[in-house]
Design a protein around this motif. Structure first.
Motif, PDB file in Angstrom:
ATOM      1  N   ALA A  42       0.823  -1.206   0.000  1.00  0.00           N
ATOM      2  CA  ALA A  42       0.000   0.000   0.000  1.00  0.00           C
ATOM      3  C   ALA A  42       0.858   1.258   0.000  1.00  0.00           C
ATOM      4  N   GLU A  43       1.920   1.275   0.793  1.00  0.00           N
ATOM      5  CA  GLU A  43       2.803   2.441   0.817  1.00  0.00           C
ATOM      6  C   GLU A  43       3.438   2.667  -0.549  1.00  0.00           C
ATOM      7  N   GLU A  44       3.907   1.592  -1.181  1.00  0.00           N
ATOM      8  CA  GLU A  44       4.553   1.719  -2.491  1.00  0.00           C
ATOM      9  C   GLU A  44       3.571   2.238  -3.531  1.00  0.00           C
ATOM     10  N   LEU A  45       2.332   1.747  -3.489  1.00  0.00           N
ATOM     11  CA  LEU A  45       1.338   2.235  -4.450  1.00  0.00           C
ATOM     12  C   LEU A  45       1.039   3.710  -4.198  1.00  0.00           C
ATOM     13  N   GLY A  46       0.996   4.118  -2.934  1.00  0.00           N
ATOM     14  CA  GLY A  46       0.799   5.535  -2.635  1.00  0.00           C
ATOM     15  C   GLY A  46       1.909   6.388  -3.209  1.00  0.00           C
ATOM     16  N   ARG A  47       3.148   5.940  -3.064  1.00  0.00           N
ATOM     17  CA  ARG A  47       4.272   6.683  -3.646  1.00  0.00           C
ATOM     18  C   ARG A  47       4.177   6.719  -5.163  1.00  0.00           C
ATOM     19  N   TYR A  48       3.760   5.601  -5.756  1.00  0.00           N
ATOM     20  CA  TYR A  48       3.596   5.576  -7.217  1.00  0.00           C
ATOM     21  C   TYR A  48       2.561   6.605  -7.662  1.00  0.00           C
ATOM     22  N   PHE A  49       1.451   6.677  -6.950  1.00  0.00           N
ATOM     23  CA  PHE A  49       0.421   7.673  -7.276  1.00  0.00           C
ATOM     24  C   PHE A  49       1.006   9.083  -7.191  1.00  0.00           C
ATOM     25  N   ARG A  50       1.735   9.340  -6.105  1.00  0.00           N
ATOM     26  CA  ARG A  50       2.291  10.686  -5.905  1.00  0.00           C
ATOM     27  C   ARG A  50       3.202  11.082  -7.062  1.00  0.00           C
ATOM     28  N   ASN A  51       3.963  10.141  -7.594  1.00  0.00           N
ATOM     29  CA  ASN A  51       4.954  10.450  -8.622  1.00  0.00           C
ATOM     30  C   ASN A  51       4.422  10.354 -10.034  1.00  0.00           C
ATOM     31  N   ALA A  97      -2.063   6.297   2.218  1.00  0.00           N
ATOM     32  CA  ALA A  97      -1.984   7.738   2.495  1.00  0.00           C
ATOM     33  C   ALA A  97      -0.587   8.126   2.951  1.00  0.00           C
ATOM     34  N   LYS A  98       0.040   7.265   3.704  1.00  0.00           N
ATOM     35  CA  LYS A  98       1.404   7.542   4.166  1.00  0.00           C
ATOM     36  C   LYS A  98       2.345   7.687   2.988  1.00  0.00           C
ATOM     37  N   GLY A  99       2.226   6.786   1.997  1.00  0.00           N
ATOM     38  CA  GLY A  99       3.072   6.884   0.812  1.00  0.00           C
ATOM     39  C   GLY A  99       2.685   8.039  -0.091  1.00  0.00           C
ATOM     40  N   LEU A 100       1.388   8.266  -0.258  1.00  0.00           N
ATOM     41  CA  LEU A 100       0.914   9.337  -1.139  1.00  0.00           C
ATOM     42  C   LEU A 100       1.357  10.709  -0.649  1.00  0.00           C
ATOM     43  N   LEU A 101       1.212  10.936   0.646  1.00  0.00           N
ATOM     44  CA  LEU A 101       1.493  12.250   1.219  1.00  0.00           C
ATOM     45  C   LEU A 101       2.881  12.355   1.831  1.00  0.00           C
ATOM     46  N   ASP A 102       3.688  11.316   1.642  1.00  0.00           N
ATOM     47  CA  ASP A 102       5.062  11.317   2.168  1.00  0.00           C
ATOM     48  C   ASP A 102       5.061  11.559   3.672  1.00  0.00           C
ATOM     49  N   LEU A 103       4.171  10.856   4.356  1.00  0.00           N
ATOM     50  CA  LEU A 103       4.074  10.991   5.809  1.00  0.00           C
ATOM     51  C   LEU A 103       5.063  10.060   6.493  1.00  0.00           C
TER      52      LEU A 103
END
Length: 945
Positions: A516-525, A564-570
């Motif tokens: 989930a964290e990795e997918l959030g980071r992927y979304f962000r980038n 959310a943690k990965g998406l928002l870099d929390l």
């Protein structure tokens, strides 16, 4: 003399830093904390010269000899001569970042609350007790065992007691006698403690004047909000000192804090606080309780610690503020690369222009992202389990009556730690110490009942603690008899048999969290093109409207938090992120009840196709479209694969049984109930070494012991094939596949022979069975999908419509602005209109958020004065919906086949032919599968003939 830096700076703006050095000193170095970080960034722009007054100048020199500056940074601290600074400001008239006169208010909590109420800012319910001298008895104050009363206003324990002196941080919380009484003292951090419990203290203090206020349950989390001007607010959450008083620190010894997202109402509150106290840079405590937020304890000149992204934002906002005040002729536009980042590598833009949120489309038109909607499945989890057994034991029946109010015909659900502990105590007394085996005289039913009781006991003992979100027990009475009442007057009913259902498992694994964290980071980038360096962090900006929804299942909620943690870099643990950012909506994202009849029909037809080897037919009479076939995806030899599936399942089960027997013997020969080392699921989510240790010991991963692992496989073997009736249950195929996949991923070290082969067979069958459980043919898939995802579909349509209407409204406003650009009062009018929008949307936010079917949602915009984007009037709306596999299949089926609806006959599919082919070749919608819808606006003027 004052210390000056910068040398020959020409026409640079002089910023006077009139601050006590000890206030900003960290270790032995002056200005090494957040303030130094921000001032260094300001200097890097090349427009400012910093003049540090120093303690000697501030304390000893007359204000007439203080350095002359254009702007002044001055704030009160212990021993600071605030009146002297006010005299200097009156003499030299510099621009004040934080005004001086209102700083007097901050040192009296009575005046702080009065000012907050004056500006309509919500505060906790409170009352004042003013004493002229210590221990003065005031007639309007009454204290009883469990409450105090001030001017007729009663405060039941627990309540909070605060000194009126804003610099006195000795705050007390008094607890009711029903909870054991006592008092907890909160104080400034001393080492690793921030509070202390005093069980013997029951009476409130009387040596001074105090504020009494209602205790606000915040779920163990405090929120601190930091403003930099009225348009920027950053929030961080921390473990509340009211929990256990132990300060959470990281490896560097710093207190653990979590960046959190503010709601639009809270952003407005931050703006109002900033304006009310005329402090551009300030901080305040925010209490979140039962869907509302309250402000208390406002502090001047507060900065976030250890956040370079925040330092960037603060420097940019302050630069804009200072230039507008003293050099309005200079451009305050933020450069594409911030001066202190010139040596950092530039990330590739993948051919997209980096100007605000704009991108250049494939046909040359200018497009801007307006809306992102994503529906996402949860991450990797443990297998879901269920134990059913009929119970007649008096201890269990009495337990049911204890928690259902003594009603013999009513069921009860056990979820809390106390309830589950009661059940465990009863079960331990019922489970025989000597295990029943085939060699005993007990019949098969007794053996099965004993095994299930043992399984219930083992499940309840998992991890050494209870978590209701992952273990739930239902007790439903089945039979009753009439017995004489205890007082001899008449009869009453008593249950004599009940059905116990224990549900457990389905827990997000460490791997699932990482997914989930990795997918959030992927979304962000990748999902948000062209965001660039931007002024504000994604989760701090008014320009990004983010809402995250989750079903009620724990694994789904934690997946949403990790994403959310990965998406928002929390940073930090998931629980505070979950509480702050994720909203539960079970009615929209849970359940299959609406389509239960149709799904049973589909499963019956599916069973017929598989077991009889019936040929599939083309719904549209043509083989050109393979996704239109009845039972699409089923292997042609499905009926031959079933016996092989049963054989391999038995083979794996037999091996796990041998491992479980060894563990069973250890349990029988020990006096302790805790044979396995404790397993903490919450810690395991963040520490993979817990599973590493268990692997090294030859144990299964997670909290599952061999007894429960065997119970899992034994149930699959029993339910998959009924030997007496010679009948296969194809609905068990997904569960067999689920267990195979889990053990291959997490328990490969157990070397179970035949597991690989079983996985391949189960996968072939599951790839056909699972999609067809949601409809055998396209029309049935559309019908079932429409029923399961009805509310979700409606919400998505509302999201898209609101985004479009908002974009049109903003375009009209922009056009009006262009036409009236020569009007002298336009800017003030537009600001007033913006303010009206901001206030009205804040007022309506609560009711709108509580009803997802409402066609209106809160609208917030970034103030154009601080925008570093091409179109600051517009913002991006993001809606993330986390759910289970059922809703992913349902939504996908509606998107694929909605044109088959009778009202849309002749319409083309929403999904193009090539995409339909790709979906047909996609065999599984696995963990973290997602569907993304993005709406772009073409911002180029459209020419008409």
């Amino acid at each position: 003399m004052a210390k000056e830096e910068g040398g020959n700076v020409g026409a640079k703006i002089k910023i006077g830093v009139c601050v006590m050095e000890k206030k900003v000193k960290c270790g032995s170095e002056v200005f090494s904390g957040p303030m130094k970080q921000i001032l260094e960034r300001l200097e890097a722009f090349g427009e400012f010269q910093m003049i540090f007054f120093g303690d000697k100048t501030i304390l000893e020199d007359p204000v007439e000899s203080w350095p002359i500056c254009d702007c002044l940074i001055a704030f009160y601290s212990s021993g600071y001569p605030l009146e002297k600074a006010e005299a200097y400001a009156a003499l030299r008239k510099p621009f004040l970042v934080n005004e001086l006169e209102p700083q007097h208010l901050l040192h009296d909590r009575r005046k702080v609350y009065e000012r907050l109420e004056m500006y309509g800012i919500p505060v906790p319910r409170y009352a004042l007790v003013n004493r002229e001298v210590p221990y003065e008895e005031v007639d309007y104050f009454v204290e009883q065992e469990d409450f105090v009363e001030v001017h007729g206003k009663r405060f039941w324990k627990p309540f909070v007691e605060k000194p009126i002196d804003g610099d006195d941080h000795s705050i007390m919380i008094y607890y009711p006698s029903s909870a054991g009484g006592g008092m907890k003292e909160l104080f400034r951090k001393v080492g690793n403690r921030s509070s202390e419990f005093h069980p013997e203290v029951r009476r409130v203090r009387r040596e001074s004047s105090y504020i009494y206020e209602e205790f606000m349950p915040t779920g163990g989390t405090d929120v601190k909000v930091y403003t930099v001007g009225p348009e920027y607010a950053h929030a961080e959450a921390r473990k509340s000192p009211v929990v256990d008083g132990v300060v959470m620190r990281n490896h560097d010894g710093k207190e653990v804090r979590y960046p959190v997202l503010l709601t639009p109402t809270e952003k407005q509150m931050a703006r109002d606080v900033c304006i009310a106290f005329r402090q551009a840079v300030c901080g305040f405590d925010l209490l979140r309780c039962e869907g509302r937020s309250y402000v208390c304890d406002v502090n001047g000149w507060s900065f976030v610690k250890n956040s370079h992204k925040y330092y960037d934002d603060a420097a940019c906002v302050l630069r804009k503020m200072l230039l507008d005040a003293k050099a309005p002729h200079l451009s305050s536009t933020i450069p594409p690369t911030l001066p202190w980042k010139v040596n950092e590598p530039i990330q590739p833009s993948e051919g997209l222009t980096r100007q605000g949120s704009g991108i250049i489309g494939t046909f040359g038109q200018s497009e801007e992202l307006r809306c992102v909607i994503a529906v996402i499945r949860h991450g990797d989890r443990t297998p879901k389990q269920k134990v059913k057994l009929k119970v007649t034991e008096e201890k269990l029946l009495n337990l049911m009556l204890k928690y259902n109010g003594g009603r013999p015909r009513c069921e009860t659900k056990l979820k809390s730690a106390v309830q589950l502990q009661d059940l465990l105590d009863a079960t331990r007394m019922l489970v025989p110490r000597k295990r029943c085996g085939r060699e005993s005289d007990s019949d098969a039913e007794d053996i099965e009942h004993a095994e299930k009781l043992l399984q219930v006991k083992a499940v309840l003992e998992e991890g050494g603690h209870f978590s209701g979100i992952y273990r739930k027990v239902q007790l439903k009475p089945l039979k009753w008899i009439k017995v004489p009442k205890s007082n001899g007057e008449g009869e009453e009913e008593r249950p004599v048999e009940a059905l116990m259902v224990l549900k457990y498992g389905g827990v997000l694994t460490h791997a699932g969290r990482k997914q989930a964290e990795e997918l959030g980071r992927y979304f962000r980038n990748n999902i948000y093109p062209g965001e660039g360096t931007g002024l504000l962090r994604l989760h701090s900006t008014y320009r990004h409207d983010l809402k995250i929804y989750s079903s009620d299942e724990g694994r789904v909620q934690m997946s949403a938090a990790a994403f959310a943690k990965g998406l928002l870099d929390l940073e930090g643990q998931l629980t505070p992120i979950l509480v702050s950012l994720v909203s539960k909506d079970s009615s929209m994202l849970d359940g299959l009840d609406n389509a239960s009849i149709e799904m049973e029909e589909a499963k019956a037809r599916l069973n017929e196709i598989i077991t009889s080897g019936a040929k599939r037919v083309h719904s549209n009479g043509s083989a050109e479209y393979p996704w239109m076939v009845d039972g699409v995806g089923l292997p042609s030899n499905a009926s031959q694969l079933l016996p092989e599936l049963v054989k391999l399942t038995k083979k794996v089960t037999a091996q796990v049984k041998l491992l479980a027997q060894d563990e069973d013997e250890k349990l029988a020969n020990t006096s302790s109930y805790a044979v396995l080392p404790p397993y903490d699921q919450a810690k395991a989510l963040g520490k993979i070494n817990i599973d590493v240790d268990r692997i090294a010991s030859g144990l299964p991963c997670g909290s599952e012991g061999f007894l429960l692992m065997f119970a899992r496989w034994k149930k699959l073997e029993r339910d998959l094939y009924n030997e007496r009736k010679d009948r296969f249950d194809i609905t068990q195929i997904p569960d067999v596949y689920d267990s195979c996949k889990y053990d291959l991923l997490h328990n490969a070290h157990l070397n179970l022979e035949g597991l690989d082969e079983l996985f391949k067979v189960a996968q072939l069958l599951a790839d056909g069975v699972i999609p067809n459980e949601y409809g055998i043919n396209p029309k049935q898939k559309l019908k079932i999908g429409s029923k399961i995802a009805r509310r979700l579909l409606g919400k998505i349509l509302i999201d898209l419509r609101n985004t479009r209407e908002e974009a049109i409204s903003v375009a009209e406003l922009k056009s009006s602005q262009d036409q009236n650009s020569k009007s002298t009062d336009y800017q003030s009018k537009s600001q007033m209109k913006s303010e009206d929008i901001r206030r009205s949307s804040s007022t309506n936010e609560k009711s709108l958020d509580q009803d997802d079917d409402d066609d209106k949602e809160t609208k917030y915009r970034l103030d154009p004065k601080y925008a570093n984007v091409r179109t600051p009037e517009r913002h991006v709306r993001t809606r993330l919906y986390f759910t289970s596999e059922s809703h992913i299949h349902s939504l996908m089926n509606v998107l694929r086949y909605c044109n088959l609806d009778e009202l849309l006959q002749g319409e083309d599919s929403l999904v193009c032919h090539s995409a339909l082919e790709r979906l047909f070749k996609t065999k599984e919608l696995d963990y973290m599968s997602y569907i993304v819808l993005r709406m772009f606006e073409n911002t180029e003027p459209q020419l008409t003939g």
